[in-house]
Design a protein around this motif. Structure first.
Motif: not given
Length: 426
Positions: A412-425
């Motif tokens: 779950l933590a990785e989901m949040a981290s990746r969404v922020k960095s890879e999609v939402l910049n």
């Protein structure tokens, strides 16, 4: 919501053909119009095995004899990729069948469809709740013809033999407890109390709908309880191991029809093939549907689901006729055609529900009828430009959690981290 396309050929002739000849292919551009007559080319998947298309096309042609439908048949597994390529290349197929809202968001964002807000505004929104799902930045680019949602399929014989009460209105904890009572045997002959399919929507989408959270917001602690419950059942052996189901490409329809699981949470699209297979004598399962289990026991039924619809290609040369088809598909007449083969139409009314439950083989018990009318149907993913990219990340992390490669907390933590960095910049 994902949907697996299953043959339901016993409902209508298995060798279904187009109205005026065989269904075309995506590379067939031979459709033409003669004076006073129009041919509409409509993209579909697995035409002969997906009888809703022929039922709807036949009904439309009967009502509009000067308009012929030519299906553009595409393999289901390749459908989204093929449509993306067709639209990018300027293909003139008139109408595109939209499988899900994730794809719809992409088409709308790229402005590849005709704005049909005029049609949407003319429709009775109270009878077509799925219509609102196609709102994209204040405009509508597709019209629904069916609306599916998750229910709980259960094997009545297994429940009776195990002395377990029918699942009239379960919480997920009660679902897990019943699954433990219904599980028996081992090895190849093992019968699982339940089967939870491999899609991430069966955990994440249900949690989103029943907790009111948005999967596009990068904070996912609200998924934790549903993951813990699902993994707990997996570890207890009351549901099939995710990795086994995934590697063996297990078909949920087969698991249920062959008596390998007593309960299966799944979309209403499974009803049509169950009716067809019972009529054909390929299964003897005594089945019913119950409301989807709930996270909170408050007497209300919240489930997740989504529409399937039609959009008009902006490159279509027959946009007026195409609009007429969209209006028919969502009308009471279109709903009757779709419901006649066991598909849940987008248009809702007491008459349509009555006709649906009058189909041969439909369960007649009060629990099944209650399941067909949940209090709320929520999307398992929002209509937004970044939904597809975020969904890819959530699915990848889902697989790692379910195989034990990551803990629930780490996933779950990785989901949040990746969404922020890879999609939402961010």
């Amino acid at each position: 919501m994902k949907r697996s396309l299953i043959a339901a050929g016993a409902v209508i002739a298995a060798a279904a053909l187009a109205l005026s000849g065989c269904a075309g292919t995506a590379s067939d551009t031979s459709a033409s119009s003669t004076p006073g007559k129009t041919t509409l080319r409509v993209s579909v998947w697995n035409y002969a095995q997906t009888p809703e298309f022929k039922a709807l096309f036949d009904a439309f042609h009967k009502a509009n004899p000067n308009i012929t439908i030519q299906p553009v048949d595409i393999l289901a597994a390749n459908y989204e990729d093929k449509i993306t390529t067709m639209l990018a290349g300027g293909d003139t197929t008139d109408i595109i069948t939209v499988k899900n809202l994730t794809d719809y968001s992409g088409y709308a964002q790229k402005q590849q469809f005709v704005d049909v807000s005029d049609i949407a505004k003319s429709l009775p929104s109270d009878k077509i709740p799925a219509l609102a799902n196609y709102d994209f930045k204040g405009k509508t680019y597709a019209i629904p013809y069916r609306q599916d949602f998750n229910v709980l399929y259960y094997n009545k014989t297994m429940f009776k033999d195990a002395g377990v009460a029918d699942p009239t209105n379960l919480t997920w904890k009660e679902f897990a407890a019943d699954a433990a009572k219904l599980t028996k045997g081992d090895g190849a002959s093992k019968v699982y109390g339940a089967y939870i399919h491999t899609w991430n929507s069966m955990v994440q989408g249900i949690a989103a709908a029943q907790t009111g959270n948005n999967p596009n917001d990068p904070s996912y602690d609200w998924m934790k309880d549903q993951y813990n419950l699902t993994l707990g059942m997996q570890n207890a052996g009351t549901i099939m191991n995710w990795a086994t189901a995934n590697s063996q490409q297990v078909a949920y329809k087969d698991v249920f029809e062959k008596g390998q699981a007593a309960m299966v949470p799944m979309g209403t699209w499974l009803i049509a093939p169950l009716l067809a297979d019972k009529a054909a004598g390929t299964t003897n399962v005594d089945w019913g549907i119950a409301p989807l289990p709930q996270i909170k026991a408050n007497g209300k039924i919240t489930t997740d689901g989504g529409p399937t619809g039609f959009g008009i290609n902006k490159n279509s040369k027959n946009q007026a006729a195409a609009k007429k088809f969209l209006q028919f598909a969502v009308s009471p007449e279109g709903a009757k055609a779709v419901a006649s083969i066991g598909i849940v139409p987008a248009y809702h009314s007491p008459d349509i529900t009555k006709a649906y439950f009058a189909l041969d083989g439909m369960p007649q018990d009060s629990t099944s009828k209650k399941a067909f009318n949940p209090d709320t149907i929520k999307l398992d993913a929002p209509v937004a430009a970044n939904t597809a990219a975020i969904g890819t990340i959530l699915n990848q992390e889902h697989q790692l959690i379910m195989t034990g490669s990551k803990s629930v907390d780490d996933g779950l933590a990785e989901m949040a981290s990746r969404v922020k960095s890879e999609v939402l910049n961010q």
